[in-house]
Design a protein around this motif. Structure first.
Motif, PDB file in Angstrom:
ATOM      1  N   PRO A 199       0.831  -1.212   0.000  1.00 56.36           N
ATOM      2  CA  PRO A 199       0.000   0.000   0.000  1.00 56.36           C
ATOM      3  C   PRO A 199       0.860   1.254   0.000  1.00 56.36           C
ATOM      4  N   ASN A 200       0.304   2.331  -0.540  1.00 53.10           N
ATOM      5  CA  ASN A 200       0.987   3.618  -0.504  1.00 53.10           C
ATOM      6  C   ASN A 200       0.213   4.588   0.397  1.00 53.10           C
ATOM      7  N   GLU A 201       0.623   5.821   0.413  1.00 50.33           N
ATOM      8  CA  GLU A 201       0.003   6.796   1.310  1.00 50.33           C
ATOM      9  C   GLU A 201      -1.489   6.940   1.032  1.00 50.33           C
ATOM     10  N   ALA A 202      -1.857   6.973  -0.253  1.00 56.26           N
ATOM     11  CA  ALA A 202      -3.279   7.121  -0.598  1.00 56.26           C
ATOM     12  C   ALA A 202      -4.093   5.928  -0.109  1.00 56.26           C
ATOM     13  N   THR A 203      -3.504   4.726  -0.158  1.00 53.36           N
ATOM     14  CA  THR A 203      -4.200   3.531   0.331  1.00 53.36           C
ATOM     15  C   THR A 203      -4.483   3.651   1.819  1.00 53.36           C
ATOM     16  N   PHE A 204      -3.469   4.042   2.584  1.00 48.18           N
ATOM     17  CA  PHE A 204      -3.640   4.170   4.035  1.00 48.18           C
ATOM     18  C   PHE A 204      -4.709   5.194   4.372  1.00 48.18           C
ATOM     19  N   VAL A 205      -4.691   6.322   3.673  1.00 51.98           N
ATOM     20  CA  VAL A 205      -5.677   7.370   3.959  1.00 51.98           C
ATOM     21  C   VAL A 205      -7.096   6.862   3.693  1.00 51.98           C
ATOM     22  N   SER A 206      -7.291   6.142   2.592  1.00 51.28           N
ATOM     23  CA  SER A 206      -8.625   5.641   2.251  1.00 51.28           C
ATOM     24  C   SER A 206      -9.132   4.645   3.278  1.00 51.28           C
ATOM     25  N   VAL A 207      -8.288   3.689   3.674  1.00 52.88           N
ATOM     26  CA  VAL A 207      -8.763   2.657   4.601  1.00 52.88           C
ATOM     27  C   VAL A 207      -8.945   3.234   6.009  1.00 52.88           C
ATOM     28  N   LEU A 208      -8.078   4.146   6.421  1.00 50.37           N
ATOM     29  CA  LEU A 208      -8.235   4.761   7.744  1.00 50.37           C
ATOM     30  C   LEU A 208      -9.480   5.641   7.802  1.00 50.37           C
ATOM     31  N   SER A 209      -9.770   6.322   6.704  1.00 51.28           N
ATOM     32  CA  SER A 209     -10.994   7.121   6.656  1.00 51.28           C
ATOM     33  C   SER A 209     -12.225   6.235   6.741  1.00 51.28           C
ATOM     34  N   SER A 210     -12.160   5.062   6.103  1.00 55.25           N
ATOM     35  CA  SER A 210     -13.271   4.115   6.178  1.00 55.25           C
ATOM     36  C   SER A 210     -13.457   3.620   7.612  1.00 55.25           C
ATOM     37  N   CYS A 211     -12.359   3.325   8.280  1.00 56.39           N
ATOM     38  CA  CYS A 211     -12.438   2.886   9.686  1.00 56.39           C
ATOM     39  C   CYS A 211     -13.061   3.974  10.559  1.00 56.39           C
ATOM     40  N   ALA A 212     -12.679   5.228  10.298  1.00 56.40           N
ATOM     41  CA  ALA A 212     -13.188   6.340  11.107  1.00 56.40           C
ATOM     42  C   ALA A 212     -14.686   6.542  10.924  1.00 56.40           C
ATOM     43  N   ASN A 213     -15.211   6.131   9.781  1.00 57.07           N
ATOM     44  CA  ASN A 213     -16.636   6.312   9.513  1.00 57.07           C
ATOM     45  C   ASN A 213     -17.490   5.155   9.990  1.00 57.07           C
ATOM     46  N   LEU A 214     -16.858   4.128  10.578  1.00 56.74           N
ATOM     47  CA  LEU A 214     -17.596   3.008  11.156  1.00 56.74           C
ATOM     48  C   LEU A 214     -17.472   3.070  12.669  1.00 56.74           C
ATOM     49  N   ASP A 215     -18.571   3.313  13.328  1.00 59.31           N
ATOM     50  CA  ASP A 215     -18.554   3.479  14.784  1.00 59.31           C
ATOM     51  C   ASP A 215     -18.647   2.110  15.443  1.00 59.31           C
ATOM     52  N   SER A 216     -17.539   1.381  15.437  1.00 60.85           N
ATOM     53  CA  SER A 216     -17.551   0.050  16.048  1.00 60.85           C
ATOM     54  C   SER A 216     -16.155  -0.305  16.535  1.00 60.85           C
ATOM     55  N   ARG A 217     -16.106  -1.248  17.461  1.00 64.30           N
ATOM     56  CA  ARG A 217     -14.817  -1.710  17.977  1.00 64.30           C
ATOM     57  C   ARG A 217     -14.020  -2.411  16.879  1.00 64.30           C
ATOM     58  N   ALA A 218     -14.738  -3.121  16.003  1.00 65.82           N
ATOM     59  CA  ALA A 218     -14.054  -3.819  14.914  1.00 65.82           C
ATOM     60  C   ALA A 218     -13.317  -2.834  14.008  1.00 65.82           C
ATOM     61  N   ALA A 219     -13.945  -1.684  13.723  1.00 65.12           N
ATOM     62  CA  ALA A 219     -13.311  -0.676  12.879  1.00 65.12           C
ATOM     63  C   ALA A 219     -12.078  -0.087  13.567  1.00 65.12           C
ATOM     64  N   LEU A 220     -12.183   0.133  14.886  1.00 70.56           N
ATOM     65  CA  LEU A 220     -11.033   0.632  15.633  1.00 70.56           C
ATOM     66  C   LEU A 220      -9.889  -0.376  15.604  1.00 70.56           C
ATOM     67  N   ASP A 221     -10.223  -1.654  15.795  1.00 70.01           N
ATOM     68  CA  ASP A 221      -9.191  -2.703  15.748  1.00 70.01           C
ATOM     69  C   ASP A 221      -8.527  -2.743  14.379  1.00 70.01           C
ATOM     70  N   CYS A 222      -9.323  -2.572  13.335  1.00 65.63           N
ATOM     71  CA  CYS A 222      -8.773  -2.547  11.975  1.00 65.63           C
ATOM     72  C   CYS A 222      -7.813  -1.375  11.803  1.00 65.63           C
ATOM     73  N   GLY A 223      -8.226  -0.189  12.289  1.00 64.69           N
ATOM     74  CA  GLY A 223      -7.357   0.982  12.204  1.00 64.69           C
ATOM     75  C   GLY A 223      -6.054   0.783  12.949  1.00 64.69           C
ATOM     76  N   LYS A 224      -6.131   0.111  14.103  1.00 64.71           N
ATOM     77  CA  LYS A 224      -4.912  -0.180  14.868  1.00 64.71           C
ATOM     78  C   LYS A 224      -4.003  -1.138  14.105  1.00 64.71           C
ATOM     79  N   GLN A 225      -4.606  -2.104  13.396  1.00 68.24           N
ATOM     80  CA  GLN A 225      -3.798  -3.017  12.580  1.00 68.24           C
ATOM     81  C   GLN A 225      -3.059  -2.257  11.485  1.00 68.24           C
ATOM     82  N   VAL A 226      -3.766  -1.328  10.849  1.00 70.65           N
ATOM     83  CA  VAL A 226      -3.133  -0.518   9.799  1.00 70.65           C
ATOM     84  C   VAL A 226      -2.012   0.320  10.404  1.00 70.65           C
TER      85      VAL A 226
END
Length: 408
Positions: A145-172
């Motif tokens: 992944p490049n910078e644009a990839t990280f920004v897109s997936v982190l933005s998606s995580c931020a728009n999901l109000d769930s623990r699973a999304a937070l865990d995903c963001g932490k993995q990234v």
């Protein structure tokens, strides 16, 4: 060039077409005709640039016709067409093409991940990112992944109000740290925004402190994170530090600071900031700024001042502004002002049940039973349906969003 009888060639059209993308659509069509007339339309650079030009003018059908004439699946042309689909909201078309591509690079994956994110399919964006991390290309190596990839997936995580999304963001975030990826402005800002929305202020502050370079958007994310997590005073202090750093606050900054003032009951500070926006920061107040100030005055009980501001807004106030004031009227028992503003809201949102119910409740609390009953009756007669309440329950298996499951 044409007036001097100099014939354009295949090198002439790509830069001219890129420039034409910001002009009316007929100019791109005219240049397309010129390329055909000059016998250079078969050039792959010209064809790919035409795809981009038509896409930017919202003419996806034209872009697709040009793409179909390209004789082989060039990854650059495919990426251009993917972007054409995604930027124009045709995520199904993008996914169909993506699945048929014989080879995909990081741009291909990132374009579709971002397409899902932009179109609100956040879980699908995260799942596709997970598939990307496990995918190997034709030379048997992982697509990084490049910078644009990280920004897109982190933005998606931020728009999901769930623990699973937070865990995903932490993995990234963990991947970024483990692979020593440079924590640039956009990736760092996306992480701060994610942690701020999830209430993890320590993580957000840690990212902010570790960033070597910070732009206005970075400070905005940190100020907003503090304001939305009951750290209103710290949010205002961060705003002062930003100004000391020599950065010019923008419209988004001022929305975040005014929000902090409203939630922290810093009435005078908020009013002073609002009145000085144009002079000190060259920012003309827009709807969001007026909404924050009306919320500020409403929470503090200054309802008459808030009502006067609503009457003097230089444009038609939207439902969010009026809704904030109506809620304050209910809290403070200002039934007359509430009904005045409520009538304006009903004109803006004729089918929104919440405003009718709120007005009915306000009248009921003041024992105005006839008015309360009339509003309830109108809801039924107008066929307005109440929005059903719901809750979400996270099951253990839903903790993992990054997997290789099908894209929905």
């Amino acid at each position: 060039m044409l007036s001097n009888q100099v014939p354009p060639n295949s090198y002439t059209f790509p830069p001219v077409l890129k420039s034409a993308a910001t002009y009316p659509p007929h100019l791109g069509t005219a240049l397309h005709a010129q390329a055909l007339k000059r016998g250079v339309l078969s050039d792959p650079f010209i064809q790919t640039t035409l795809v981009v030009t038509y896409a930017r003018n919202n003419r996806v059908d034209h872009a697709w016709k040009v793409f179909e004439e390209i004789p082989y699946f060039c990854v650059v042309a495919c990426n251009a067409m993917l972007n054409a689909f995604c930027t124009n909201g045709d995520i199904e078309g993008a996914l169909s093409l993506f699945q048929r591509m014989p080879n995909r690079d990081v741009v291909s994956w990132t374009t579709v991940v971002n397409g899902f994110a932009v179109n609100g399919s956040y879980e699908a964006a995260i799942r596709l990112f997970g598939m990307m991390m496990a995918h190997k290309n034709v030379v048997d190596c992982l697509v990084k992944p490049n910078e644009a990839t990280f920004v897109s997936v982190l933005s998606s995580c931020a728009n999901l109000d769930s623990r699973a999304a937070l865990d995903c963001g932490k993995q990234v975030h963990g991947y970024i740290v483990m692979n020593e990826v440079n924590l640039g402005v956009f990736v760092g800002t996306s992480l701060i925004n994610l942690y701020g929305k999830m209430g993890c202020l320590n993580y957000a502050a840690n990212v902010f402190d570790r960033m070597a370079s910070r732009e206005v958007c970075t400070w905005n994310a940190m100020i907003s994170s503090l304001a939305s997590n009951c750290k209103e005073k710290e949010s205002l202090d961060m705003f002062e530090k930003m100004k000391v750093e020599g950065l010019q606050p923008n419209s988004i900054t001022l929305v975040a600071v005014l929000t902090a003032c409203a939630r922290g009951n810093f009435v005078q500070e908020g009013l002073d900031l609002f009145r000085s926006m144009s002079h000190d920061f060259k920012v003309v107040p827009i709807m969001e700024h007026y909404g924050c100030v009306i919320d500020l005055l409403g929470r503090a009980g200054h309802l008459q001042e808030a009502a006067d501001m609503i009457r003097n807004i230089p444009f038609q106030p939207d439902a969010s502004v009026l809704g904030a004031f109506l809620g304050a009227c209910k809290i403070h028992g200002a039934i007359e002002l509430g009904e005045e503003i409520g009538r304006k809201m009903l004109k803006l949102q004729t089918q929104h049940c919440g405003q009718y119910v709120l007005l009915s409740s306000m009248n009921a609390e003041k024992e105005r039973w006839d008015r309360a009953a009339n509003l309830r009756k109108y809801i039924i007669e107008a066929g307005i349906h109440k929005i059903p309440a719901y809750i979400t329950i996270e099951l253990p298996d839903s903790q993992r969003l990054i997997d290789d499951g099908p894209i929905q």
